[in-house]
Design a protein around this motif. Structure first.
Motif, PDB file in Angstrom:
ATOM      1  N   LEU A 120      -4.669  -3.252   0.132  1.00 30.33           N
ATOM      2  CA  LEU A 120      -3.863  -2.101  -0.275  1.00 30.33           C
ATOM      3  C   LEU A 120      -2.382  -2.446  -0.315  1.00 30.33           C
ATOM      4  O   LEU A 120      -1.636  -1.931  -1.143  1.00 30.33           O
ATOM      5  CB  LEU A 120      -4.102  -0.926   0.675  1.00 30.33           C
ATOM      6  CG  LEU A 120      -5.471  -0.269   0.560  1.00 30.33           C
ATOM      7  CD1 LEU A 120      -5.688   0.701   1.713  1.00 30.33           C
ATOM      8  CD2 LEU A 120      -5.606   0.441  -0.768  1.00 30.33           C
ATOM      9  N   ASP A 121      -1.968  -3.318   0.590  1.00 25.62           N
ATOM     10  CA  ASP A 121      -0.570  -3.759   0.666  1.00 25.62           C
ATOM     11  C   ASP A 121      -0.372  -4.903  -0.325  1.00 25.62           C
ATOM     12  O   ASP A 121      -0.069  -6.024   0.036  1.00 25.62           O
ATOM     13  CB  ASP A 121      -0.252  -4.192   2.105  1.00 25.62           C
ATOM     14  CG  ASP A 121       1.152  -4.737   2.268  1.00 25.62           C
ATOM     15  OD1 ASP A 121       2.034  -4.378   1.466  1.00 25.62           O
ATOM     16  OD2 ASP A 121       1.351  -5.542   3.206  1.00 25.62           O
ATOM     17  N   ILE A 128       1.854   0.151   3.631  1.00 24.43           N
ATOM     18  CA  ILE A 128       1.286   0.737   2.423  1.00 24.43           C
ATOM     19  C   ILE A 128       2.233   1.846   1.970  1.00 24.43           C
ATOM     20  O   ILE A 128       2.500   2.780   2.718  1.00 24.43           O
ATOM     21  CB  ILE A 128      -0.117   1.312   2.677  1.00 24.43           C
ATOM     22  CG1 ILE A 128      -1.074   0.203   3.125  1.00 24.43           C
ATOM     23  CG2 ILE A 128      -0.656   1.996   1.417  1.00 24.43           C
ATOM     24  CD1 ILE A 128      -2.418   0.714   3.613  1.00 24.43           C
ATOM     25  N   SER A 129       2.729   1.696   0.764  1.00 21.89           N
ATOM     26  CA  SER A 129       3.679   2.673   0.222  1.00 21.89           C
ATOM     27  C   SER A 129       2.942   3.674  -0.667  1.00 21.89           C
ATOM     28  O   SER A 129       1.774   3.484  -1.014  1.00 21.89           O
ATOM     29  CB  SER A 129       4.740   1.950  -0.608  1.00 21.89           C
ATOM     30  OG  SER A 129       4.141   1.399  -1.771  1.00 21.89           O
ATOM     31  N   ARG A 134      -0.744   4.977  -5.243  1.00 16.24           N
ATOM     32  CA  ARG A 134      -0.835   5.409  -6.646  1.00 16.24           C
ATOM     33  C   ARG A 134      -1.541   4.353  -7.486  1.00 16.24           C
ATOM     34  O   ARG A 134      -2.349   4.674  -8.361  1.00 16.24           O
ATOM     35  CB  ARG A 134       0.553   5.710  -7.198  1.00 16.24           C
ATOM     36  CG  ARG A 134       1.099   7.027  -6.704  1.00 16.24           C
ATOM     37  CD  ARG A 134       2.421   7.378  -7.383  1.00 16.24           C
ATOM     38  NE  ARG A 134       2.856   8.688  -6.922  1.00 16.24           N
ATOM     39  CZ  ARG A 134       4.083   8.962  -6.521  1.00 16.24           C
ATOM     40  NH1 ARG A 134       5.017   8.021  -6.532  1.00 16.24           N
ATOM     41  NH2 ARG A 134       4.385  10.168  -6.125  1.00 16.24           N
ATOM     42  N   ARG A 135      -1.238   3.080  -7.242  1.00 13.37           N
ATOM     43  CA  ARG A 135      -1.904   1.995  -7.967  1.00 13.37           C
ATOM     44  C   ARG A 135      -3.401   2.053  -7.721  1.00 13.37           C
ATOM     45  O   ARG A 135      -4.207   1.976  -8.645  1.00 13.37           O
ATOM     46  CB  ARG A 135      -1.360   0.630  -7.530  1.00 13.37           C
ATOM     47  CG  ARG A 135      -2.109  -0.542  -8.191  1.00 13.37           C
ATOM     48  CD  ARG A 135      -1.868  -1.876  -7.481  1.00 13.37           C
ATOM     49  NE  ARG A 135      -2.128  -1.856  -6.057  1.00 13.37           N
ATOM     50  CZ  ARG A 135      -3.336  -1.979  -5.495  1.00 13.37           C
ATOM     51  NH1 ARG A 135      -4.410  -2.116  -6.234  1.00 13.37           N
ATOM     52  NH2 ARG A 135      -3.477  -1.982  -4.181  1.00 13.37           N
ATOM     53  N   GLU A 166       5.815   5.473   4.697  1.00 12.24           N
ATOM     54  CA  GLU A 166       4.884   4.367   4.483  1.00 12.24           C
ATOM     55  C   GLU A 166       3.862   4.351   5.618  1.00 12.24           C
ATOM     56  O   GLU A 166       4.085   4.936   6.674  1.00 12.24           O
ATOM     57  CB  GLU A 166       5.623   3.026   4.452  1.00 12.24           C
ATOM     58  CG  GLU A 166       6.594   2.911   3.290  1.00 12.24           C
ATOM     59  CD  GLU A 166       7.313   1.573   3.282  1.00 12.24           C
ATOM     60  OE1 GLU A 166       7.346   0.956   2.208  1.00 12.24           O
ATOM     61  OE2 GLU A 166       7.805   1.156   4.346  1.00 12.24           O
ATOM     62  N   VAL A 167       2.753   3.665   5.376  1.00 15.61           N
ATOM     63  CA  VAL A 167       1.696   3.568   6.384  1.00 15.61           C
ATOM     64  C   VAL A 167       1.698   2.146   6.937  1.00 15.61           C
ATOM     65  O   VAL A 167       1.520   1.172   6.189  1.00 15.61           O
ATOM     66  CB  VAL A 167       0.313   3.903   5.774  1.00 15.61           C
ATOM     67  CG1 VAL A 167      -0.792   3.731   6.802  1.00 15.61           C
ATOM     68  CG2 VAL A 167       0.319   5.319   5.216  1.00 15.61           C
ATOM     69  N   SER A 168       1.918   2.043   8.243  1.00 16.04           N
ATOM     70  CA  SER A 168       1.881   0.735   8.893  1.00 16.04           C
ATOM     71  C   SER A 168       0.430   0.329   9.120  1.00 16.04           C
ATOM     72  O   SER A 168      -0.493   1.144   8.995  1.00 16.04           O
ATOM     73  CB  SER A 168       2.604   0.796  10.240  1.00 16.04           C
ATOM     74  OG  SER A 168       1.863   1.609  11.138  1.00 16.04           O
TER      75      SER A 168
END
Length: 182
Positions: A120-121, A128-129, A134-135, A166-168
């Motif tokens: 995902l990153d 994770i933004s 969105r992608r 963002e998700v760490s």
């Protein structure tokens, strides 16, 4: 250049039987994954696979190949093992499921979750933004899943515990655990 750490070995059936840990039933998704690996080698649709193919079916599930002696010893303990003359020993789905279940339960789910995070990153920022999500939503949209921009935003808000946008990795692992993915 740092050398990679040791690769985590898949436990052998003997180790699993000796130290089984808590016994869990497989989820419907895991059972389907085992079924698909079994069916891959049951080309005739007989409901059995040759015992010599068990190693390859386990590899199809993502496990290292068990040793031949390990397969023989494990199969000797399983019901659903059939002696079939010229074809040799065959294994039905229930016996194969019995072999696969401990390995599925011992799977490195934390490691798998970390690998999912890295996928995902995709920009390798360690987070994770909204753009990453969105992608993913766009890619899933091509496979028939309709995820709206509002739903993507809601996912981000649920996962982003510290509200930094963002998700760490820690937040991601917490969500995975909370959702009972492991």
């Amino acid at each position: 250049m740092a050398t990679p750490g040791p690769k985590k070995a898949t436990p052998t059936a003997a180790q699993i039987r000796t130290h089984p840990g808590p016994k869990r039933e497989l989820t419907a998704e895991q059972r389907q994954e085992v079924r698909e690996a079994f069916d891959l080698f049951d080309g005739e649709g007989s409901g059995t696979i040759a015992a010599k193919e068990v190693r390859f079916a386990m590899e199809a599930l993502g496990f290292g190949p068990p040793e031949r002696d390990e397969v023989r010893a494990t199969l000797a303990d399983e019901e659903g093992v059939i002696e079939e003359g010229s074809r040799g020993t065959a294994v039905d789905f229930d016996a194969f499921l019995g072999l696969a279940t401990p390995r599925m339960n011992a799977r490195d789910v934390d490691g798998e979750s970390r690998r999912a995070f890295r996928l995902l990153d995709d920009d390798a920022t360690g987070r994770i933004s909204l753009g990453n999500l969105r992608r993913l939503a766009r890619e899933l949209g091509h496979s028939g899943a309709d995820v709206t921009d509002k739903e993507v935003q809601e996912m981000m808000e649920l996962a982003d515990q510290d509200h930094d946008g963002e998700v760490s990795q820690e937040e991601f692992l917490r969500i995975m655990k909370h959702a009972n993915f492991y």
